[in-house]
Design a protein around this motif. Structure first.
Motif, PDB file in Angstrom:
ATOM      1  N   SER A  13      -7.691  -0.501  -4.535  1.00 14.50           N
ATOM      2  CA  SER A  13      -7.988  -0.866  -2.918  1.00 14.50           C
ATOM      3  C   SER A  13      -8.669  -2.431  -3.156  1.00 14.50           C
ATOM      4  N   SER A  58       0.600  -1.173   0.089  1.00 14.15           N
ATOM      5  CA  SER A  58       0.042   0.218   0.010  1.00 14.15           C
ATOM      6  C   SER A  58       0.734   1.185  -0.125  1.00 14.15           C
ATOM      7  N   PHE A  94      -6.594   5.243   1.924  1.00 13.25           N
ATOM      8  CA  PHE A  94      -6.454   3.829   1.190  1.00 13.25           C
ATOM      9  C   PHE A  94      -5.586   2.837   1.928  1.00 13.25           C
ATOM     10  N   THR A 129     -15.163   1.799  -0.854  1.00 14.77           N
ATOM     11  CA  THR A 129     -14.593   0.752  -0.594  1.00 14.77           C
ATOM     12  C   THR A 129     -15.078  -0.444   0.343  1.00 14.77           C
TER      13      THR A 129
END
Length: 306
Positions: free
Chosen positions: A226, A79, A96, A284
């Motif tokens: 993601s 990430s 994120f 998400t």
């Protein structure tokens, strides 16, 4: 086999999620109260009883802790690299990374675990451990990553927030009572059992009520990045770690399925609390939960071969 898993495990979960969504549309449920019931009432009881009734060993506990530490560490590095290469802002980097690291091991992972493993105490104990580690991660890194410079070195609020969480205490007490074979009277175990049995229905109803309030918008590439990390790369990492650590049987199966859970609602709650990319965080949660119909079915199929 896939059709059976879809019909017997995955679809029952989503029937309850849909029921929660419908009830939220009709009655505007009090999500704050539902979350508190799950977090302070049902989840601690499930964690305590799962560990108290399990036959988990110190060796397995250490193995799960090592697996989870490596798993989260690798996901964080990936990430970190992606958000830097995409030149995301500081706030977006935090949102994120939280969407990837903070998964829904509680009110989604525990019901999936119970349905897949038919309420096995050992499997439930492993999932309870993962959920407890997730709670620790949420209230340490999850909060710190969003607050960033706002904290100005003051970690007191984070420590206090963690100490107020009931799940770690239930984890320690459940394992201690199990290790020392502490007998509990029926008037304690029976009510806890009632609460434990209510977990699947209440947790999934709550999840359905939570995600229905988020509008579905699919125009952001960051959401897809993601999803790739959370639903595809994460279980691949989990599978490779299981092989590297020599885990087998039910523990390996439970950890592999746990590694493929969708983004947790806590990532959205933190984003809203600190006004940090709340729209992205909400998306998400919703999209990963919907896509997980496919990915968790595949994971369960693969897990049965371990």
């Amino acid at each position: 086999m896939i059709a059976r898993i879809l019909l017997d495990v995955v679809l029952p979960v989503f029937v309850l999620i849909i029921a929660g969504s419908v009830m939220q549309r009709l009655f505007r449920l009090d999500l704050y109260t539902l979350s508190k019931i799950n977090f302070y009432y049902i989840t601690p009881a499930v964690v305590f009883m799962s560990l108290y009734q399990s036959n988990i060993s110190i060796e397995l506990l250490g193995g799960v802790a090592l697996f989870y530490s490596l798993y989260v560490g690798i996901l964080y590095v990936l990430s970190f690299a992606l958000t830097r290469s995409m030149k995301y802002s500081g706030g977006m980097r935090a949102a994120f990374t939280n969407s990837v690291l903070l998964d829904n091991s509680g009110n989604y992972g525990l019901p999936i675990n119970q349905l897949v493993f038919a309420g096995s105490p050992l499997a439930a104990s492993i999932q309870a451990l993962i959920m407890s580690f997730q709670s620790l991660l949420t209230f340490t890194y999850g909060v710190l990553s969003i607050q960033g410079a706002k904290l100005s070195g003051n970690y007191r609020s984070v420590i206090i927030g963690f100490l107020k969480m009931p799940v770690p205490y239930a984890l320690v007490l459940g394992f201690a009572f199990h290790a020392f074979a502490v007998p509990l009277p029926t008037f304690v175990t029976q009510p806890l059992g009632y609460v434990q049995n209510s977990m699947v229905a209440i947790a999934l109803l709550t999840l359905g009520a939570q995600i229905v309030k988020y509008p579905l918008r699919l125009g952001r590439s960051s959401i897809y990045f993601s999803m790739i990390l959370r639903l595809i790369i994460a279980p691949v990492i989990g599978y490779l770690l299981i092989l590297a650590l020599g885990l087998q049987g039910l523990p390996a199966q439970a950890l592999l399925i746990a590694s493929g859970m969708p983004t947790g609602v806590n990532s959205s709650i933190l984003a809203e609390e600190y006004d940090n990319e709340p729209d992205f965080a909400a998306q998400t949660v919703l999209v990963s939960t919907l896509l997980n119909i496919v990915t968790v079915t595949i994971l369960i199929t693969i897990a049965q071969g371990l």
